[in-house]
Design an enzyme around this catalytic site. Structure first.
Site, PDB file in Angstrom:
ATOM      1  N   CYS A 138       0.855  -1.180   0.000  1.00 46.72           N
ATOM      2  CA  CYS A 138       0.000   0.000   0.000  1.00 46.72           C
ATOM      3  C   CYS A 138       0.884   1.220   0.000  1.00 46.72           C
ATOM      4  CB  CYS A 138      -0.858   0.027   1.257  1.00 46.72           C
ATOM      5  SG  CYS A 138      -2.063  -1.274   1.326  1.00 46.72           S
ATOM      6  N   GLU A 145       1.676  -3.625  -5.678  1.00 46.98           N
ATOM      7  CA  GLU A 145       0.593  -4.604  -5.604  1.00 46.98           C
ATOM      8  C   GLU A 145      -0.653  -4.027  -6.268  1.00 46.98           C
ATOM      9  OE1 GLU A 145       0.101  -6.250  -1.647  1.00 46.98           O
ATOM     10  OE2 GLU A 145      -1.941  -6.826  -2.126  1.00 46.98           O
TER      11      GLU A 145
END
Lengths: 534, 752
Positions: free
Chosen positions: A390, A424
């Site tokens: 994140c 990601e």
């Protein structure tokens, strides 16, 4: 209006007044997600369709255009996902989108796609006529997630879907003189100035690939459709499906006070439920502990003597520092950080503990201490070459180059580790823009610095770019494509640098003051695989 | 167009790509759209969001203008950065260290409370501060503890008392406040916490549950086993640390009581000095009733890492000799406190005038204190309650006589030559007469009662007096009536009569008296009379152990010769063997006559319980004997209360004391110099209840003893019983001899 407002229930769609960035009033179509009654009046939680969830808000009844109220089509929606019948207002949107994508994929492939808007515009003439159909219950259709079934009834689905959507648009344009917000990007294209080939190419591609592209690990989740299952245990992002319920679709915190800043959260975050009713949630600026009142914060500050994130400083240049925090060793801080970050990251999941992650917190120093600016988390061991899980720049610091700095730092770490990495997925809209921007600038920087040797054209392989930058090969290719640098010329691929790209790059680089200085990085990668547990 | 007519080769990442400027390639436009031959890379976004209006607009703008336009930026909810009170909130400055900041990985949590006071609390604090000084952190700590000790149920006030250790007024006000606040609280706790997962999986879909544990183990690695082992080791370590904490806590408590004892002793001595009670007569008078009270062996059980706890159940405190204190050791659920605690009022400092029958104060292990450090870690399994601590006598074949291991006691193999299966261990003991018999004592003469006889440690014969309806009648009984000769032995041929036993209670004293007498004379009742102490005590007197008849003061012990002669030893041994024989005989008889139904339950209050209290009674005896020793020194008068004779412990003690004080010139007892342990434990066995015994006219010696006690004391000896136990087992021969010798002199203990 008063009589009608009673009928506005969850799942209804109607135009809602919204003020845009240019301070103009718009009436985009919105879906009612929730209704609450406070003494004296009702409030409606609306999601503007085709706008990001972060703009969802509570609105007063006077902002609703009740004349164009569309009632939810429950029957079409009954096979709810995730075994949560009725927990979520019916929202055909998702299904619509999916079937549209399918349709586009099959239909528009041969005829250089008009993409999304295409079927819509085609459908427009029909929509008026089918207005009745939309209001009446439609025979329930199977959830469109099963591709096979969707392909069985493509015609029915598409026509229904299109009708129900466009009928409203038509009505709006016909019925009121208000300015209609185009809910499709395709319309915007015209505004943006003509038939730019690049735009077309991009738009042509994007929906198609998105329907092809499957996240790693996503299929497993899809396959368990209807059964609530725990998300995969790696990574920290989750694809949209698994938190598809009404609670997480709505923001639950009004306001967060963090140091000097008051932040308006964008998304749901699982702070303790009793704190969600507070007008302001107070966070300790340094340890990020959540407190219910200013008094509590005051008391907490007499006990909390942190003036920087509770980790090791691994980078410092000027006022910018990076701290590394182990999600296993410093659980409290990691969790607090995640809770805060969740307020601004839609797809972040806090389902599992923070143990397998490292957190790199970027701070800016002033006399009060090291203030958090942003952070990114990173799996200690990633099976999929992720070097970022994140990533977030806190809203007060956004659009000042900090995001790119965070990204740059993440790649510097990858360089030290000697491997390539990629963020990601899924990326958020802002994430995509930031990464694309970073990749573009990084790659262009290399390409433009290449000097020709002994009179020949400078040349470089994609692998080389990837190695130099630690950007994963796929990301290099997609950036080259996105910038339209890659071309096929006389039997071979070449990279071409257009004038406007070069100029644009030079202008952007002039504005980019914040850079990571690799010399200031004091980082030794650990081999987590040898440690047994993270 | 022809552009589509040929296929481009796949893009090879390893193949060099020449770089051209557009201006160098005038014919580039011809091949632009070949681009599609390169597979498009996914954006990595969610499909639905990819088409969002603002994003598309921003992308388009970037494509077109190659830079961001202000109006094309994706809008986000606003953030303000103008908190005006920031500087007041975050006080002080923070200087950057030159070095990069490095945080110790094991940053211990500060002792500071997690709870943060709110303005409501502040109001209370201000109110409280009018009466006392209470710092915010103090208040927060209290709240924090209360909060953390409560789960779904709030802690009770009693628990809170143990938890907080604050003065009563403060505690009460904070506790009440907390309870109120807690009830009004919307959340599950006053300290807001992230919702935890439940193991049953019911919270799998709860959006507010976060940071679940990753149940599935990550990839199996070779060293994973190691991890588990070390985890368990850590758990164990933690448990042991918490035990250490609780032990230390108890030591603290014990040291406090010892100090109290010292003060009390001093006070008694001073008082005696003031009233010139040099002989201890007054003291004896006032303390006599107290001596009847057994001290209960404290059911202290150091929790072996688990949390079964001892609980002394004393529901009623009716004074009177009938009252038995049942003792149960029972496994309790986690967080229960000793309920009887509140029943006890604080003992007056000098309770010389205490009435018999007053409940003894129970030594209570404060479970809360222990608990405080005994963290229950999640991985740990709850220990099953040990069967021994289950109070269900019905299912247990051994009933209350089942062996129960006591913490802090050392257990040794039985010494066979001394062991004598106590006859009272048979089951079906609810008949008084099966176990008890009439007993007369020579010292003091009047003591005739229904007692139960058993062999104590070291072969002593202990008599446990049972109350019965006959007591009143027996009081008038002269023991010498039927055995005029004090030398005569116990008839030891107990004959059981049950003909009229059940009618006793209705008989008038006079009537019963004669009846009893006749019964006894006809040997229908067991009657036991201990052998008088003359020979023994005379012998002991010579050695400096005062034998005392209550009425007379024996000056003998002053000019004493020490040591125990071989002769004496022999005779003791013989006597002991004889007694054992007798006992066995008696037992046999008893068994043979047992089938007769006995129907005399005069006291249905479980006579079972006696066996429990017996132990403590003996402990009481032993302890008091020990304590009484210093008397020997300056005062020849050892208090013999109700036939308690100074025993070997006192003997030893006397010697020790003497040698300590005067270099031990008179007592050549090198072999009996008690080795450290027994001495220590002897001293530590002193319990506050016996202060009256240890009254000495000379304060310095008392001080000395106390200081010896405290300075040499060991940790583990907690109960008097165990102390005596260790003496009995570990002593050298002469000491055991002394003990054995003592057994000849019957000691009556009254059980109330």
């Amino acid at each position: 209006m008063a009589d009608l407002s009673g009928e506005v229930v969850e799942g209804c769609r109607l135009p809602v007044l919204r003020r845009n960035q240019d301070n103009e009033n718009e009436w985009p179509l919105a879906e009612i997600l929730s209704v609450k009654e406070i003494p004296g009046r009702k409030l409606y939680y609306v999601h503007y369709i085709d706008f990001n969830k972060r703009l969802d808000e509570w609105v007063t009844p006077d902002r609703l255009d009740l004349k164009k109220l569309q009632f939810p089509k429950k029957e079409a929606k009954t096979p709810t996902k995730n075994g949560l019948p009725g927990s979520r207002p019916s929202s055909p949107e998702r299904d619509v989108r999916k079937s549209l994508d399918l349709n586009v994929q099959s239909a528009s492939a041969p005829s250089r796609g008009k993409t999304l808007p295409t079927p819509k515009r085609k459908a427009e003439p029909v929509s008026l006529a089918t207005q009745v159909t939309a209001a009446t219950p439609v025979p329930s259709l199977p959830s469109s997630t099963e591709t096979s079934q969707a392909s069985v009834f493509p015609a029915i689905r598409d026509s229904f879907v299109i009708k129900s959507r466009d009928e409203h648009e038509l009505l709006t344009t016909n019925g009121t003189p208000r300015r209609l917000i185009p809910s499709q990007p395709g319309r915007k294209r015209k505004n943006c100035g003509g038939t730019d080939e690049m735009v077309k190419v991009f738009q042509n591609n994007s929906p198609r690939c998105s329907s092809i592209y499957l996240l790693p690990g996503e299929d497993s989740q899809d396959s368990s459709d209807g059964i609530p299952s725990a998300p995969r245990m790696t990574g920290s992002l989750v694809s949209d499906r698994s938190h598809d319920d009404i609670i997480t679709r709505m923001k639950n915190i009004d306001c967060i006070e963090l140091g000097r800043h008051r932040l308006k959260p964008w998304y749901f975050s699982p702070y303790p439920q009793e704190l969600t009713t507070l007008p302001i949630l107070y966070l300790c600026e340094f340890c990020l502990k959540y407190l219910k009142s200013l008094k509590c914060l005051q008391r907490h500050l007499t006990k909390c003597n942190l003036r920087h994130p509770p980790g090791n400083e691994i980078y410092r240049k000027g006022t910018i520092s990076f701290f590394e925090i182990d999600g296993r060793k410093n659980k409290t801080y990691s969790q607090n950080l995640c809770l805060l970050a969740k307020c601004f990251l839609d797809h972040k999941t806090l389902y599992y503990d923070t143990d397998p992650f490292l957190f790199y917190v970027m701070t800016e120093y002033d006399l009060k201490g090291f203030h958090i600016v942003g952070y990114f988390s990173k799996e200690k061991e990633s099976t999929e070459d992720y070097n970022v899980a994140c990533i977030l720049t806190l809203p007060p610091y956004q659009r000042r180059g900090y995001g790119k700095l965070l990204i740059e730092f993440s790649y510097e770490l990858s360089k030290v580790e000697g491997r390539t990495g990629t963020p990601e997925k899924p990326l958020s809209d802002l994430g995509l823009l930031s990464y694309r921007s970073y990749w573009s600038q990084t790659i262009l920087e290399i390409l433009m610095d290449l000097k020709s040797e002994n009179g020949e054209r400078p040349q470089i392989t994609i692998n080389e770019i990837s190695e130099i930058t630690s950007v994963k090969k796929e990301d290099v290719i997609s950036t080259l494509q996105y910038l339209n640098l890659i071309n096929y010329y006389k039997g071979q691929y070449i990279l071409t640098l257009a004038e406007e790209i070069v100029e644009g790059h030079e202008r952007a680089m002039q504005k980019r003051h914040l850079r990571i200085d690799p010399k200031c990085l004091h980082f030794t990668p650990k081999d987590w695989s040898k440690r047994g547990k993270w | 167009m022809s552009k589509l007519s040929f296929r481009a080769r796949a893009l090879d990442a390893a193949k060099p790509l020449p770089i051209y400027r557009n201006r160098d390639l005038p014919d580039l436009t011809d091949c632009v759209s070949i681009n599609r031959a390169v597979p498009q890379m996914p954006t990595g976004m969610e499909k639905e969001e990819e088409t969002e209006h603002h994003l598309q607009r921003a992308i388009s703008a970037q494509q077109v203008f190659r830079e961001k336009k202000e109006s094309m930026v994706i809008p986000v909810p606003e953030a303000e950065s103008n908190v005006t009170y920031y500087d007041r909130l975050y006080k002080g400055e923070f200087r950057v260290p030159k070095q990069l900041i490095y945080v110790q990985p094991l940053g211990l949590d500060y002792e500071l409370p997690d709870y943060d006071m709110d303005s409501e609390d502040e109001t209370l604090l201000n109110r409280l501060n009018r009466k006392m000084e209470l710092k915010p952190v103090q208040f927060e700590t209290m709240m924090d503890r209360l909060e953390k000790a409560s789960t779904n149920q709030l802690v009770t006030l009693q628990e809170a008392k143990l938890l907080l250790n604050e003065d009563d007024y403060l505690l009460k006000s904070v506790y009440d406040y907390w309870v109120r606040k807690r009830k009004n609280c919307r959340g599950p706790s006053l300290i807001p916490r992230i919702k935890q997962e439940k193991r049953d999986g019911s919270t799998n879909n709860d959006a507010y549950v976060a940071f679940r544990r990753r149940t599935e183990k990550m990839q199996t690695r070779k060293n994973r086993k190691n991890d588990e082992v070390s985890y368990e080791k850590m758990l164990k370590l933690r448990r042991e640390f918490s035990r250490t904490m609780s032990i230390l806590e108890m030591i603290k408590k014990r040291e406090k009581s010892k100090r109290e004892l010292l003060h009390l002793t001093l006070e008694v001595v001073e008082k005696r000095y003031q009233i010139e009670d040099y002989s201890g007569v007054i003291l004896n008078e006032v303390t006599a009733p107290l001596a009847e009270k057994p001290i209960y062996a404290a059911p202290i059980s150091l929790p072996n890492g688990n949390r079964h706890k001892t609980e002394s159940k004393i529901k009623s405190h009716k004074p009177g000799p009938k009252h038995m204190h049942p003792f149960t050791v029972k496994a309790e659920p986690h967080f229960d406190f000793v309920h009887s605690y509140k029943n006890y009022t604080k003992r007056p400092r000098l309770d010389v005038l205490r009435q018999p029958g007053r409940p003894e104060r129970q030594p209570i292990v404060n479970k809360a204190d222990i608990k405080q450090y005994d963290f229950h870690s999640s991985g740990e399994e709850e220990y099953p309650p040990s069967p021994a601590s289950e109070p269900d006598e019905e299912n247990d074949p051994d009933g209350i006589f089942a062996f129960r291991r006591k913490a802090g006691c050392n257990y040794y193999a039985p010494l066979t030559e001394q062991s004598c299966a106590p006859h009272w261990q048979q089951t079906g003991q609810d008949q008084l007469w099966q176990r008890n018999c009439l007993t007369a004592l020579s010292v003091p003469r009047s003591c005739t009662a229904v007692t139960c006889r058993r062999v104590g440690r070291g072969g002593r014969v202990l008599l446990d007096r049972t109350s019965s309806d006959l007591d009143r009648a027996l009081r008038h009984l002269d023991p010498d009536m039927f055995y005029p000769s004090s030398d005569s032995r116990v008839p030891d041929l107990p004959v059981h009569t049950n003909t009229n036993s059940h009618t006793f209670s209705t008989l008038s004293p006079q009537c019963s008296l004669t009846q009893i007498l006749s019964d006894i004379k006809a040997c229908r009742w067991k009657f036991f009379r201990p052998r008088p102490v003359q020979e023994n005590s005379r012998g002991e007197d010579k050695k400096g152990i005062p034998h005392v008849e209550k009425s007379e003061v024996s000056p003998l012990s002053n000019g004493v010769s020490g040591g125990i002669t071989e002769e004496q030893f022999q005779s003791h041994q013989q006597q002991l063997v004889q007694m054992q024989k007798q006992l066995k005989q008696q037992e046999l008889q008893l068994i043979s006559t047992a089938p007769e139904p006995r129907t005399h339950p005069p006291n249905t209050v479980s006579s079972d319980c006696m066996s429990k209290t017996l132990d403590s009674a003996s402990a009481h005896f032993a302890a008091s004997a020990v304590v009484s020793t210093p008397n020997n020194e300056n005062r020849p008068q050892g208090p013999s209360v109700n036939g308690i004779l100074p025993n070997s412990g006192s003997f030893r003690q006397a010697k020790l004391n003497r040698s300590a004080q005067s270099g031990g010139p008179q007592l050549p007892v090198p072999q009996s110099l008690p080795h450290g342990r027994s001495h220590l434990s002897t001293v530590s066995a002193v319990s506050p209840a016996h202060t009256h015994h240890s009254a000495r006219p000379c304060a310095p010696s008392a001080l000395k003893l106390a200081s010896v006690a405290s300075s040499l004391d060991r940790v583990s000896k907690v109960t008097p019983t165990s102390a005596i136990d260790s003496i009995a087992r570990e002593n050298h021969e002469p000491e055991r001899l002394a003990l054995n010798g003592l057994s000849e002199t019957t000691v009556a203990m009254e059980v109330t």
